[in-house]
Structure formats: C-alpha cells, structure tokens
Design an enzyme around this catalytic site. Structure first.
Site, PDB file in Angstrom:
ATOM      1  N   HIS A 100       0.915  -1.145   0.000  1.00  0.00           N
ATOM      2  CA  HIS A 100       0.000   0.000   0.000  1.00  0.00           C
ATOM      3  C   HIS A 100       0.952   1.191   0.000  1.00  0.00           C
ATOM      4  O   HIS A 100       1.767   1.323   0.936  1.00  0.00           O
ATOM      5  CB  HIS A 100      -0.899  -0.041   1.246  1.00  0.00           C
ATOM      6  CG  HIS A 100      -1.849   1.116   1.375  1.00  0.00           C
ATOM      7  ND1 HIS A 100      -3.211   0.946   1.558  1.00  0.00           N
ATOM      8  CD2 HIS A 100      -1.641   2.463   1.381  1.00  0.00           C
ATOM      9  CE1 HIS A 100      -3.801   2.133   1.662  1.00  0.00           C
ATOM     10  NE2 HIS A 100      -2.866   3.072   1.561  1.00  0.00           N
ATOM     11  N   HIS A 102       3.295   4.098   0.451  1.00  0.00           N
ATOM     12  CA  HIS A 102       3.617   4.877   1.655  1.00  0.00           C
ATOM     13  C   HIS A 102       4.946   5.578   1.466  1.00  0.00           C
ATOM     14  O   HIS A 102       5.838   5.080   0.785  1.00  0.00           O
ATOM     15  CB  HIS A 102       3.650   3.990   2.902  1.00  0.00           C
ATOM     16  CG  HIS A 102       4.559   2.812   2.790  1.00  0.00           C
ATOM     17  ND1 HIS A 102       4.186   1.666   2.129  1.00  0.00           N
ATOM     18  CD2 HIS A 102       5.823   2.608   3.219  1.00  0.00           C
ATOM     19  CE1 HIS A 102       5.184   0.785   2.178  1.00  0.00           C
ATOM     20  NE2 HIS A 102       6.199   1.341   2.829  1.00  0.00           N
ATOM     21  N   HIS A 104       8.087   7.113   3.631  1.00  0.00           N
ATOM     22  CA  HIS A 104       8.769   7.219   4.923  1.00  0.00           C
ATOM     23  C   HIS A 104       9.312   8.643   5.061  1.00  0.00           C
ATOM     24  O   HIS A 104       9.948   9.148   4.127  1.00  0.00           O
ATOM     25  CB  HIS A 104       9.972   6.268   4.981  1.00  0.00           C
ATOM     26  CG  HIS A 104       9.651   4.819   4.819  1.00  0.00           C
ATOM     27  ND1 HIS A 104       9.608   3.949   5.885  1.00  0.00           N
ATOM     28  CD2 HIS A 104       9.381   4.070   3.718  1.00  0.00           C
ATOM     29  CE1 HIS A 104       9.332   2.725   5.443  1.00  0.00           C
ATOM     30  NE2 HIS A 104       9.186   2.768   4.134  1.00  0.00           N
TER      31      HIS A 104
END
Ligand code: 5GP
Ligand code: ZN
Length: 115
Positions: A100, A102, A104
């Site tokens: 999914h 994302h 960081h």
C-alpha cells in the site's frame, strides 16, 4: 474509495488496526512506523488503496504532491530541526514490504538503524 480488505495499511486507515497518528485529512493519513529506523519515523499514506508508486498515474499527481508537501510540516511539528529524509520503496527490488503506497519521513539525531 478503493480499499483492500487484506491490506494492513487499509486496515489502519479504516481504524481497524491501531496506529499512533500524527496527521489526518480526507485523503491522507500519517502515523508512526512500528519499527522505526530513526528517532522520528513517520509513514504518509493515501487512505485509498494504491499498491505501489508504479501503480500511480496522472490522476494521482495532486495526491503525490500533497504527500511530499506535507513532509516539512510534519517534521517541524515533531521537533526535527536538523534535516530529514524521505524514502519511497517501490516493488521487490525497491525493498517494498507493505503493498500500500507509503512515504517514509525520517528525522532526528543520528546514528539511525538503517541508511
Ligand atoms: P516498506 O519496506 O514497505 O517501505 O516499509 C513498510 C514499513 O511499515 C516498515 O518500516 C514497517 O516497520 C512498517 N509497518 C509494517 N506494519 C506496520 C503496522 O502494523 N503498523 C505500523 N505503524 N507500521 C508498520
Ligand atoms: Zn491498502
């Protein structure tokens, strides 16, 4: 909104799995990484299910822009004043573990666990 019932980040976005949230709006959620590499380690996700950066198209440009634009604001709010790092792992060779999308966002004094 697209949702994958087997996806851990979709479950976090739906409130079915707890997470320490740092920011939320209609289309984005930010929470602290459960296994941080840095003193401050946030994950920025779209609430809709998009598996990888390679699955995005022109319709996601505004969303991607909003994700990146949020990073400095988040780091300021977390008290990070000496720089930070933004990473998007993409696909198997990119080291992506959760499919999914994302981003960081990491900051705080070094040394860090990774990188
Ligand atoms: P990737 O390697 O896919 O870029 O990174 C996935 C990140 O998600 C890892 O840093 C991992 O620690 C984090 N993560 C995986 N599962 C959970 C979870 O259930 N909650 C939180 N807060 N972070 C998670
Ligand atoms: Zn998902």
């Amino acid at each position: 909104m697209k949702h994958d019932p087997n996806c851990i980040f979709c479950k976090i976005a739906a409130g079915q799995i707890p997470a320490k949230k740092a920011y939320e709006d209609e289309e984005l959620l930010v929470f602290h990484d459960i296994n941080p590499w840095a003193p401050v380690h946030l994950l920025v996700i779209p609430k809709q299910h998009v598996a990888t950066l390679a699955d995005t198209g022109p319709e996601h440009e505004a969303l991607l822009g909003r994700m990146l634009a949020l990073a400095p604001k988040l780091m300021r709010e977390q008290g990070v004043t000496n720089g930070f790092r933004v990473v998007v792992n993409n696909g198997p060779d990119g080291g992506q573990e959760v499919y999914h999308l994302h981003m960081h966002v990491m900051g705080g004094p070094r040394p860090w666990a990774k990188g």
